[in-house]
Write a protein that holds these residues in place. Structure first.
Motif, PDB file in Angstrom:
ATOM      1  N   GLN A  45      13.011  59.808  40.592  1.00  0.00           N
ATOM      2  CA  GLN A  45      14.247  59.292  41.182  1.00  0.00           C
ATOM      3  C   GLN A  45      14.561  60.024  42.483  1.00  0.00           C
ATOM      4  O   GLN A  45      14.883  59.405  43.489  1.00  0.00           O
ATOM      5  N   THR A  46      14.447  61.333  42.484  1.00  0.00           N
ATOM      6  CA  THR A  46      14.781  62.106  43.673  1.00  0.00           C
ATOM      7  C   THR A  46      13.705  62.008  44.755  1.00  0.00           C
ATOM      8  O   THR A  46      14.019  62.029  45.936  1.00  0.00           O
ATOM      9  N   ARG A  47      12.466  61.870  44.368  1.00  0.00           N
ATOM     10  CA  ARG A  47      11.390  61.840  45.356  1.00  0.00           C
ATOM     11  C   ARG A  47      11.118  60.445  45.918  1.00  0.00           C
ATOM     12  O   ARG A  47      10.399  60.292  46.887  1.00  0.00           O
ATOM     13  N   SER A  48      11.686  59.427  45.311  1.00  0.00           N
ATOM     14  CA  SER A  48      11.490  58.050  45.776  1.00  0.00           C
ATOM     15  C   SER A  48      12.436  57.676  46.911  1.00  0.00           C
ATOM     16  O   SER A  48      12.204  56.692  47.609  1.00  0.00           O
ATOM     17  N   VAL A  49      13.494  58.450  47.083  1.00  0.00           N
ATOM     18  CA  VAL A  49      14.500  58.139  48.102  1.00  0.00           C
ATOM     19  C   VAL A  49      13.838  58.121  49.480  1.00  0.00           C
ATOM     20  O   VAL A  49      13.199  59.078  49.887  1.00  0.00           O
ATOM     21  N   GLY A  50      13.977  56.985  50.172  1.00  0.00           N
ATOM     22  CA  GLY A  50      13.450  56.858  51.524  1.00  0.00           C
ATOM     23  C   GLY A  50      11.972  56.510  51.618  1.00  0.00           C
ATOM     24  O   GLY A  50      11.464  56.261  52.703  1.00  0.00           O
ATOM     25  N   MET A  51      11.274  56.488  50.518  1.00  0.00           N
ATOM     26  CA  MET A  51       9.840  56.178  50.533  1.00  0.00           C
ATOM     27  C   MET A  51       9.604  54.670  50.506  1.00  0.00           C
ATOM     28  O   MET A  51      10.393  53.918  49.961  1.00  0.00           O
ATOM     29  N   GLY A  52       8.462  54.263  51.060  1.00  0.00           N
ATOM     30  CA  GLY A  52       8.042  52.875  50.970  1.00  0.00           C
ATOM     31  C   GLY A  52       7.173  52.665  49.736  1.00  0.00           C
ATOM     32  O   GLY A  52       7.269  51.659  49.046  1.00  0.00           O
ATOM     33  N   LEU A  53       6.301  53.641  49.458  1.00  0.00           N
ATOM     34  CA  LEU A  53       5.357  53.566  48.336  1.00  0.00           C
ATOM     35  C   LEU A  53       5.365  54.895  47.601  1.00  0.00           C
ATOM     36  O   LEU A  53       5.333  55.961  48.226  1.00  0.00           O
ATOM     37  N   VAL A  54       5.400  54.847  46.284  1.00  0.00           N
ATOM     38  CA  VAL A  54       5.333  56.051  45.457  1.00  0.00           C
ATOM     39  C   VAL A  54       4.194  55.862  44.464  1.00  0.00           C
ATOM     40  O   VAL A  54       4.232  54.952  43.635  1.00  0.00           O
ATOM     41  N   LEU A  55       3.178  56.700  44.569  1.00  0.00           N
ATOM     42  CA  LEU A  55       2.057  56.643  43.635  1.00  0.00           C
ATOM     43  C   LEU A  55       2.368  57.535  42.445  1.00  0.00           C
ATOM     44  O   LEU A  55       2.711  58.705  42.602  1.00  0.00           O
ATOM     45  N   VAL A  56       2.249  56.961  41.268  1.00  0.00           N
ATOM     46  CA  VAL A  56       2.501  57.696  40.029  1.00  0.00           C
ATOM     47  C   VAL A  56       1.305  58.612  39.769  1.00  0.00           C
ATOM     48  O   VAL A  56       0.184  58.324  40.168  1.00  0.00           O
ATOM     49  N   GLU A  57       1.573  59.708  39.094  1.00  0.00           N
ATOM     50  CA  GLU A  57       0.528  60.709  38.866  1.00  0.00           C
ATOM     51  C   GLU A  57      -0.634  60.207  38.012  1.00  0.00           C
ATOM     52  O   GLU A  57      -0.550  59.160  37.378  1.00  0.00           O
ATOM     53  N   ALA A  58      -1.686  61.011  37.988  1.00  0.00           N
ATOM     54  CA  ALA A  58      -2.891  60.679  37.238  1.00  0.00           C
ATOM     55  C   ALA A  58      -2.541  60.310  35.805  1.00  0.00           C
ATOM     56  O   ALA A  58      -1.818  61.029  35.132  1.00  0.00           O
ATOM     57  N   THR A  59      -3.044  59.171  35.361  1.00  0.00           N
ATOM     58  CA  THR A  59      -2.745  58.653  34.032  1.00  0.00           C
ATOM     59  C   THR A  59      -4.043  58.200  33.388  1.00  0.00           C
ATOM     60  O   THR A  59      -4.755  57.368  33.948  1.00  0.00           O
ATOM     61  N   ALA A  60      -4.352  58.743  32.243  1.00  0.00           N
ATOM     62  CA  ALA A  60      -5.591  58.398  31.549  1.00  0.00           C
ATOM     63  C   ALA A  60      -5.444  57.065  30.820  1.00  0.00           C
ATOM     64  O   ALA A  60      -4.389  56.778  30.250  1.00  0.00           O
ATOM     65  N   VAL A  61      -6.496  56.252  30.845  1.00  0.00           N
ATOM     66  CA  VAL A  61      -6.470  54.962  30.166  1.00  0.00           C
ATOM     67  C   VAL A  61      -7.065  55.047  28.759  1.00  0.00           C
ATOM     68  O   VAL A  61      -7.081  54.066  28.030  1.00  0.00           O
ATOM     69  N   ALA A  62      -7.550  56.212  28.384  1.00  0.00           N
ATOM     70  CA  ALA A  62      -8.082  56.468  27.046  1.00  0.00           C
ATOM     71  C   ALA A  62      -7.926  57.961  26.778  1.00  0.00           C
ATOM     72  O   ALA A  62      -7.911  58.759  27.721  1.00  0.00           O
ATOM     73  N   PRO A  63      -7.800  58.372  25.524  1.00  0.00           N
ATOM     74  CA  PRO A  63      -7.658  59.805  25.241  1.00  0.00           C
ATOM     75  C   PRO A  63      -8.797  60.641  25.836  1.00  0.00           C
ATOM     76  O   PRO A  63      -8.586  61.766  26.262  1.00  0.00           O
ATOM     77  N   GLU A  64      -9.992  60.066  25.885  1.00  0.00           N
ATOM     78  CA  GLU A  64     -11.138  60.800  26.435  1.00  0.00           C
ATOM     79  C   GLU A  64     -11.007  61.037  27.937  1.00  0.00           C
ATOM     80  O   GLU A  64     -11.716  61.852  28.503  1.00  0.00           O
ATOM     81  N   GLY A  65     -10.120  60.307  28.600  1.00  0.00           N
ATOM     82  CA  GLY A  65      -9.956  60.440  30.044  1.00  0.00           C
ATOM     83  C   GLY A  65      -8.931  61.470  30.463  1.00  0.00           C
ATOM     84  O   GLY A  65      -8.708  61.672  31.655  1.00  0.00           O
ATOM     85  N   LEU A  66      -8.297  62.135  29.512  1.00  0.00           N
ATOM     86  CA  LEU A  66      -7.293  63.145  29.854  1.00  0.00           C
ATOM     87  C   LEU A  66      -7.942  64.333  30.545  1.00  0.00           C
ATOM     88  O   LEU A  66      -8.951  64.865  30.082  1.00  0.00           O
TER      89      LEU A  66
END
Length: 144
Positions: A45-66
């Motif tokens: 919420q605080t870091r999105s202010v004024g931004m055009g694009l916000v990339l969400v952090e690394a997210t694993a699509v399977a437990p093995e990808g953590l």
């Protein structure tokens, strides 16, 4: 007007400006590899202010990808619902939420050491194996 603050159209998505927040690995996931409501929601919420694009952090699509046990996950519907809340927080600030980064940074890899989350596990490629046509186009190592 400075071009940095002008809108940018990327196919069917329009960013209000050309400012972007890069993906960060915060290692703050709640149990179940969910976004921690007390940490992730105020963080974005605080870091999105004024931004055009916000990339969400690394997210694993399977437990093995953590990369670590404290990374976000996206292999269960409850994780998708929780990440949708993060996207809503980003959108409420006028920014466009971007997809999670697919690979963890070098720091999480331990610079060559095996990551604890991968001991004895098969690694997953988020996009699957390359088709033969693309493998032929890969750059070759320069011969000395």
């Amino acid at each position: 007007m400075n071009p940095l603050f002008t809108p940018l159209r990327l196919r069917n998505v329009e960013l209000r400006n050309r400012l972007g927040l890069p993906a960060m690995s915060t290692y703050q996931a709640a149990p179940g590899n969910l976004p921690h409501p007390a940490w992730h929601l105020p963080h974005y919420q605080t870091r999105s202010v004024g931004m055009g694009l916000v990339l969400v952090e690394a997210t694993a699509v399977a437990p093995e990808g953590l990369a670590t046990p404290h990374d976000l996950g996206l292999w269960h519907p409850s994780q998708a619902d929780a990440l949708a809340e993060v996207a809503e927080v980003i959108t409420a600030q006028g920014a466009v939420p971007g997809p999670p980064a697919a690979k963890p940074p070098e720091a999480a890899r331990g610079r060559g050491r095996r990551r604890p989350a991968h001991r004895g596990r098969r690694r997953l490629d988020p996009s699957g194996p390359l088709p033969a046509a693309l493998r032929r186009r890969l750059p070759r190592t320069r011969q000395k």
